[in-house]
Write an enzyme that holds these catalytic residues in place. Structure first.
Site, PDB file in Angstrom:
ATOM      1  N   ARG A  87      -4.004  43.823  11.927  1.00 25.21           N
ATOM      2  CA  ARG A  87      -3.633  42.861  12.964  1.00 25.21           C
ATOM      3  C   ARG A  87      -2.607  43.487  13.899  1.00 25.21           C
ATOM      4  NH1 ARG A  87      -2.271  36.475  12.694  1.00 25.21           N
ATOM      5  NH2 ARG A  87      -2.018  36.210  14.929  1.00 25.21           N
ATOM      6  N   ARG A  97      -8.879  38.121  15.103  1.00 29.33           N
ATOM      7  CA  ARG A  97      -7.955  38.892  14.280  1.00 29.33           C
ATOM      8  C   ARG A  97      -8.567  39.192  12.914  1.00 29.33           C
ATOM      9  NH1 ARG A  97      -6.511  33.979  15.814  1.00 29.33           N
ATOM     10  NH2 ARG A  97      -5.959  32.364  14.343  1.00 29.33           N
TER      11      ARG A  97
END
Length: 168
Positions: A87, A97
Site C-alpha cells: 500500500r 489498494r
C-alpha cells in the site's frame, strides 16, 4: 507500548492483486507481532463505496484479536502491515489498494485523537464492516450499547455484500 489485554476487532480489505493472499498475510503479520487472532470471519466480496466507485470489488473480512498494545501502537502496526503488502501511503482516499487494515473496536474504549477514533466512525454505516463483525459476534455492541446487528438490518439492501468462502 503495552497496556491491559483488550479484545478488539479489525477490518481487512483488498481489491488489488491476490486479494485473499493480502488478507492472509495481514493475519500472519499480526500474529508475528504478538497480536492473538482469536477468530476470522468469512470472506465477503463487496462493492466499492465512498469517493471512488470505478474500481474492482473488494474482498473483506473481520478478525477478532486480543492484544496488550495500546490503541495507537496497534494502529501503527496495522499501517506498517499495509505498507509491507504494497500500500502506498498518501494515495487516493478510498482508491484501489492491496490491503486495508482498520482498527474498528478495542474493548470498550471510546477515543478520539488526531490519528485515531474508536470506535471507528463508519463502523455502523458500512455493511462490508458490519456483516463480518456480526458473523463473529451476533451480540456485539459499541461501548455506548448500540447493537451492531440492528445497524446491519438497516443496511441489508443498501450495499452489495456477498459471502465468498473463508481465509482458511
Amino acid at each position: 507500548m503495552r497496556g491491559p489485554t483488550r479484545v478488539g476487532y479489525l477490518g481487512l480489505g483488498s481489491n488489488v492483486g491476490d486479494r485473499a493472499a493480502h488478507l492472509r498475510a495481514a493475519v500472519a503479520a499480526l500474529r508475528e507481532h504478538g497480536v492473538e487472532v482469536e477468530a476470522i470471519s468469512s470472506l465477503y466480496v463487496t462493492e466499492p463505496i465512498g469517493e471512488v466507485l470505478d474500481q474492482p470489488d473488494f474482498l473483506n473480512a473481520a478478525i477478532k484479536v486480543r492484544t496488550e498494545l495500546e490503541p495507537e501502537a496497534l494502529l501503527d502496526l496495522c499501517k506498517a502491515i499495509e505498507v509491507e503488502q504494497g500500500r502506498m501511503l498518501g494515495g487516493q482516499r478510498h482508491g484501489p489498494r492491496p490491503l486495508d487494515v482498520d482498527l474498528l473496536l478495542l474493548g470498550d474504549l471510546e477515543l478520539e485523537t488526531e490519528r485515531l477514533t474508536l470506535p471507528h466512525p463508519q463502523v455502523t454505516s458500512r455493511r462490508f464492516v458490519l456483516e463480518p463483525l456480526v458473523e463473529l459476534d451476533p451480540k456485539l455492541t459499541l461501548p455506548d450499547g448500540t447493537r451492531l446487528a440492528e445497524g446491519l438490518a438497516v443496511l441489508r439492501k443498501a450495499q452489495r455484500v456477498e459471502r465468498a468462502g473463508s481465509l482458511a
